[in-house]
Write an enzyme that holds these catalytic residues in place. Structure first.
Site, mmCIF file in Angstrom:
data_model
loop_
_atom_site.group_PDB
_atom_site.id
_atom_site.type_symbol
_atom_site.label_atom_id
_atom_site.label_comp_id
_atom_site.label_asym_id
_atom_site.label_seq_id
_atom_site.Cartn_x
_atom_site.Cartn_y
_atom_site.Cartn_z
ATOM 1 N N HIS C 59 0.824 -1.220 0.000
ATOM 2 C CA HIS C 59 0.000 0.000 0.000
ATOM 3 C C HIS C 59 0.849 1.258 0.000
ATOM 4 O O HIS C 59 0.361 2.338 0.338
ATOM 5 C CB HIS C 59 -0.903 0.027 1.231
ATOM 6 C CG HIS C 59 -1.675 -1.221 1.437
ATOM 7 N ND1 HIS C 59 -2.508 -1.745 0.474
ATOM 8 C CD2 HIS C 59 -1.754 -2.072 2.492
ATOM 9 C CE1 HIS C 59 -3.058 -2.860 0.935
ATOM 10 N NE2 HIS C 59 -2.613 -3.083 2.153
ATOM 11 N N HIS C 221 -6.668 -4.841 -1.331
ATOM 12 C CA HIS C 221 -5.895 -6.079 -1.267
ATOM 13 C C HIS C 221 -6.014 -6.889 -2.545
ATOM 14 O O HIS C 221 -5.889 -8.109 -2.532
ATOM 15 C CB HIS C 221 -6.321 -6.916 -0.062
ATOM 16 C CG HIS C 221 -5.922 -6.265 1.230
ATOM 17 N ND1 HIS C 221 -6.712 -5.347 1.854
ATOM 18 C CD2 HIS C 221 -4.798 -6.364 1.960
ATOM 19 C CE1 HIS C 221 -6.096 -4.916 2.943
ATOM 20 N NE2 HIS C 221 -4.935 -5.509 3.028
#
Ligand SMILES: Nc1ncnc2c1ncn2[C@@H]1O[C@H](COP(=O)(O)OP(=O)(O)O)[C@@H](O)[C@H]1O
Ligand SMILES: Nc1ncnc2c1ncn2[C@@H]1O[C@H](COP(=O)(O)OP(=O)(O)O)[C@@H](O)[C@H]1O
Ligand SMILES: [Mg+2]
Ligand SMILES: [Mg+2]
Ligand SMILES: [Mg+2]
Ligand SMILES: [Mg+2]
Lengths: 333, 223, 333, 223
Positions: C59, C221
């Protein structure tokens, strides 16, 4: 199955809409002149040398993202990969003039050189003092022949940062131009990519590669590079960028450098950090100190999944210019 | 026969040039496609639209305002030819005021040529607009020295520009392009050079020349 | 022909190498504890509440890029898309403690929640005061059922920024935690993507789409979204993100918002600016003011070519927290 | 027969547990593959390696240091089971010092169970490690109330854990998984529950139980 769709409306509107979006995002920093595709400081500086840069679009955040205190006064945006017109650059040069003259920072491409030079003449006719720094750092386009010379790529960031600092400190135009040229002389860049970039509105990239190939020596206009090398781990590819730079600049043990690890648009942060790590290792192994560095996507080629590394042989003065305060959308310290 | 180019004549000149260029646009684009990137017609047409938008009304027109409009229109255009034509027009414009004498026009054309050569770095024989512009400028100089009328001078400039433009067809072949297009290259004129010829032809026409100017570059053989 | 190669060495080394590269790039801001994958301030703050966040990697620049004055004290990195262990988070929580207690900022994912909660207990056993803010802003995962609840995504930036400002100003732990929870309650995010992301070392993306489809309601994700919508121009897609946010938050005319237009990794700057422009238009049309905004790639999903928009209903206090000085690799003002 | 679990016994217990788990690892991974994501064996094995690295030498071992090492090893592990086992071991460790009495162990197991239920939110019947851990904890409590020896108590806990683990095979079927795997689901035990049983079996073994503990979950039918 298409993997190259993009978030745009119409290809023709990409630049004007993006500039509007940028200006709306940074209302405290940027003003937009939509008719000439100019981004300038919302609070224009006076009594200092003005800095104007620009060129084709598709390289964002360059140059508009570098307008602000301590860097550019004005950025002029052309269409994707196409020089802005002489008239636009003239308007930008005029806008950048705060009374102490204007430094044009120009990446070495025929169209940019031509239009900035014409704009410089037009502005000089209006009574504006203009000097130009031509940025030609791309080692891959170095050649013995008298062609257009080396292309201008990511070292333009270093030039804009250091010249911007001097301008803010009140240095005069010839001084700033000389320092800018010195930075260029001390800077080289090399780039490679795993994929071609895709123009807005197109659905396939400008070129494709086999899984075992890497395009080496690319510029920032989606063009092919100087050759293909075998695909390899990030560490090995990084070394193939760093080593020729060190040699070409003749960097010796103890030399501090300013480094830019620059994503070309489609490279994501983990990759850039991994490449940066290896660059540090390779330089450390040669006794070269990374005095300052940037790691991120600063001079892009649309969505190209590639990376460039720029090294500038630094000294205390250049590092002081680098460290001077800056407040732009992209760089702030 | 007028001894100067006034605003009305200048306005008519640009208007006639726009008309003949528009007629030739597709042909010139085809030429650029053969030896360049095929955007020549589009570039110049967009410049001429821009010129048209800012051209003063005939009643208000002066020599300088008309050619300044031409200059700005071209300087607001991309490509290589746009800015070069724009700078050339700028020098032409600045050579006169309300109107220009032949010798003023001649000076403007020459200093524009010098600027284009300085900026673009091309010499005669490099297969660019210079191949038409340099002989046209020389022809004007000779005409001015011989005290010809403006109409006669422009006709001579147009003829010189034409033959300069025609020379580019051979030049391409000479410079090695023949190696892959062979005799097909004959006749592939440089579109910038042709456009220079069109410009002086338009000037001759509006000042009273009765010459017919057959199309240049029609014999182009598409690859 | 592969289009999904990456600049990595070995998949297993991606995180440790990237952290090394990051720390080498920001030696003046960041310190690395490689054994626990912790990034912390190089000059730890004292006598203030410590802020620790973290979660799976992939991320970036979240969270390590937000460590510094005015934001996080410590970021804890797990493997790609996998929670850090309780022991790592415990070490991070301990490291963040400058004597005034620690605020954990946790994105709502089962593994993160579990490991942060355990770490909080372990730290409490050591005598550290710990509070937690659970960030659950993702509107797409809103559901009536008692499942795991809404996912935590880009609003974590807003929470970290505002809580970080309060901590720097010396606010106490319960106050900061309460404000953090308030920010969460006032924030919602929606995301969509044109392509799945590709895990380091894989050669094909986690999912693919047809040219006429867009995956709507994705998280961070790499998982599929809540549905597919027709591909459309950027303006139309932007509206489909903004409108449900406005409605879900019940935003009325005159309401100022803090907005984040967030690239998911493979989205390039021109696209984000075009999306930002339309977001401004849509909100303006409803009388909602964008008081502050970020446009860039802050909370990514590897190289995903998607975008999320986060809106936070702001007030003067939140805006003051947003505006407070910050000095991190990613945000500085 | 000792009335406390000292460091040497605790050390032997963890060592025996590691041995039997390693033997069962592949089987438990297969179970996780059928009902989960197939990483259970890897997760626990990596936790046990971590435990082994920090386990005190037998000579220095105390009850608390041994189970603290177990706790830390598991808390340094990913997945859901790692942190839950880690917290459970933490409570077990903190119930004693150099050694622990049966009633101390019983308290530790119970408070660990409470924490795992608090953190994970699972109740008996939800098909998790709780299904083995809760009956094992109850068996210890009964044994402590009846003043049994530690060896007897651990044997009872192991038996209770086993039957709890076995019950998860049926639970799966009950809870609807039968709808797509039908009778095949019978015998797909929860690997976390089996691991709890293995742990208490190891405790019984090292304190002198002569029970043989047949493999659990071998009848698994791969899909
Ligand atoms: N260096 C130069 N000097 C003078 N004229 C030039 C030069 N380069 C190109 N030209 C002229 O420009 C014309 C091409 O114009 P255009 O198609 O608009 O530009 P581009 O080559 O950028 O696509 C050529 O036909 C030639 O006459
Ligand atoms: N909420 C819960 N409470 C207690 N134990 C649980 C819970 N969720 C899962 N478990 C246990 O964890 C085991 C799975 O562990 P593991 O495979 O390491 O984790 P993951 O499910 O994250 O892959 C299951 O067999 C079960 O016994
Ligand atoms: Mg062309
Ligand atoms: Mg062109
Ligand atoms: Mg599992
Ligand atoms: Mg798992």
């Amino acid at each position: 199955m298409s993997t190259h769709r993009q978030f745009i409306n119409q290809p023709d509107h990409v630049i004007s809409e993006a500039l509007e979006g940028l200006a709306a995002t940074y209302p405290h920093l940027l003003a937009l002149d939509a008719s000439a595709s100019l981004i300038s400081r919302v609070h224009p500086a006076h009594e200092k040398v003005g800095l104007v840069s620009g060129g084709g679009s598709g390289h964002e955040p360059l140059h508009a993202g570098l307008v602000g205190t301590g860097m550019l006064d004005v950025a002029v945006a052309g269409a994707v990969f196409a020089s802005p017109t002489a008239q636009q650059v003239h308007a930008g040069t005029t806008l950048a003039d705060g009374g102490a003259g204007v430094l044009q920072i120009v990446k070495n491409y025929t169209g940019d050189v031509l239009n900035f030079q014409i704009a410089a003449e037009l502005a000089a006719d209006d009574g504006t003092m203009v000097e130009s720094v031509l940025v030609d750092d791309d080692l891959a386009s170095d050649s013995e022949n008298d062609g257009p010379g080396r292309r201008g790529t990511a070292a333009v960031i270093t030039v804009e940062k250091i010249c911007g600092a001097l301008a803010e400190q009140g240095a005069d135009l010839p001084t700033i131009a000389a320092v800018g040229r010195n930075v260029v002389a001390r800077s080289r860049t090399l780039a490679l990519t795993l994929d071609g970039c895709t123009h807005p509105g197109e659905i396939s990239p400008a070129f494709t590669l086999n899984a075992n190939e890497v395009e080496f020596g690319v510029g920032i206009h989606g063009e092919r590079g100087t050759g293909r090398i075998p695909f390899a781990a990030a560490d090995a590819l990084t070394e193939q960028l760093v080593t020729p730079l060190v040699e070409s600049l003749g960097l010796k043990t103890g030399q501090p450098v300013i480094a830019i690890v620059n994503g070309l648009g489609g490279t994501y942060p983990l990759e850039l950090s991994i490449i940066a790590r290896r660059m540090h290792e390779v330089l450390r192994g040669r006794g070269i100190t990374v005095a300052r560095s940037l790691v991120g996507s600063y001079v892009t080629s649309l969505d190209m999944h590639g990376v460039s590394i720029t090294l500038t042989a630094a000294d205390d003065n250049l590092i002081a210019g680098w460290d001077a305060p800056v407040r732009t959308p992209t760089l702030t310290w | 026969m007028s001894t100067t180019i006034d605003g009305t004549t200048a306005h008519a000149w640009i208007t006639e040039f726009t008309r003949t260029f528009t007629h030739a646009q597709q042909r010139l684009t085809d030429l650029d496609r053969l030896a360049g990137d095929g955007d020549f017609g589009t570039n110049i047409a967009s410049a001429l639209r821009r010129v048209d938008n800012i051209l003063p009304a005939t009643a208000d027109a002066t020599y300088r305002t008309v050619f300044t409009a031409a200059s700005l229109g071209f300087l607001g255009t991309g490509g290589t030819s746009g800015p070069l034509f724009g700078m050339w027009f700028r020098h032409v414009a600045r050579s006169g005021n309300d109107s220009a004498t032949l010798s003023e026009l001649t000076d403007g054309v020459a200093s524009g040529l010098a600027t284009v050569q300085y900026l673009g770095g091309a010499k005669v024989g490099d297969n660019t607009m210079i191949d038409a512009l340099a002989p046209a400028a020389d022809a004007l100089k000779d005409a001015a020295a011989s005290h010809l009328s403006i109409a006669e001078a422009l006709e001579k400039a147009a003829l010189a520009g034409r033959s300069g433009a025609l020379s580019t067809g051979d030049l391409i072949a000479k410079r090695g392009r023949a190696s892959y297009v062979g005799e097909l290259a004959r006749g592939v004129l440089d579109p910038g050079a042709v456009t220079i010829a069109l410009f002086f032809e338009a000037g001759a026409t509006v000042t009273g020349s009765s010459q017919l100017w057959p199309e240049l570059g029609t014999e182009v053989t598409t690859q």
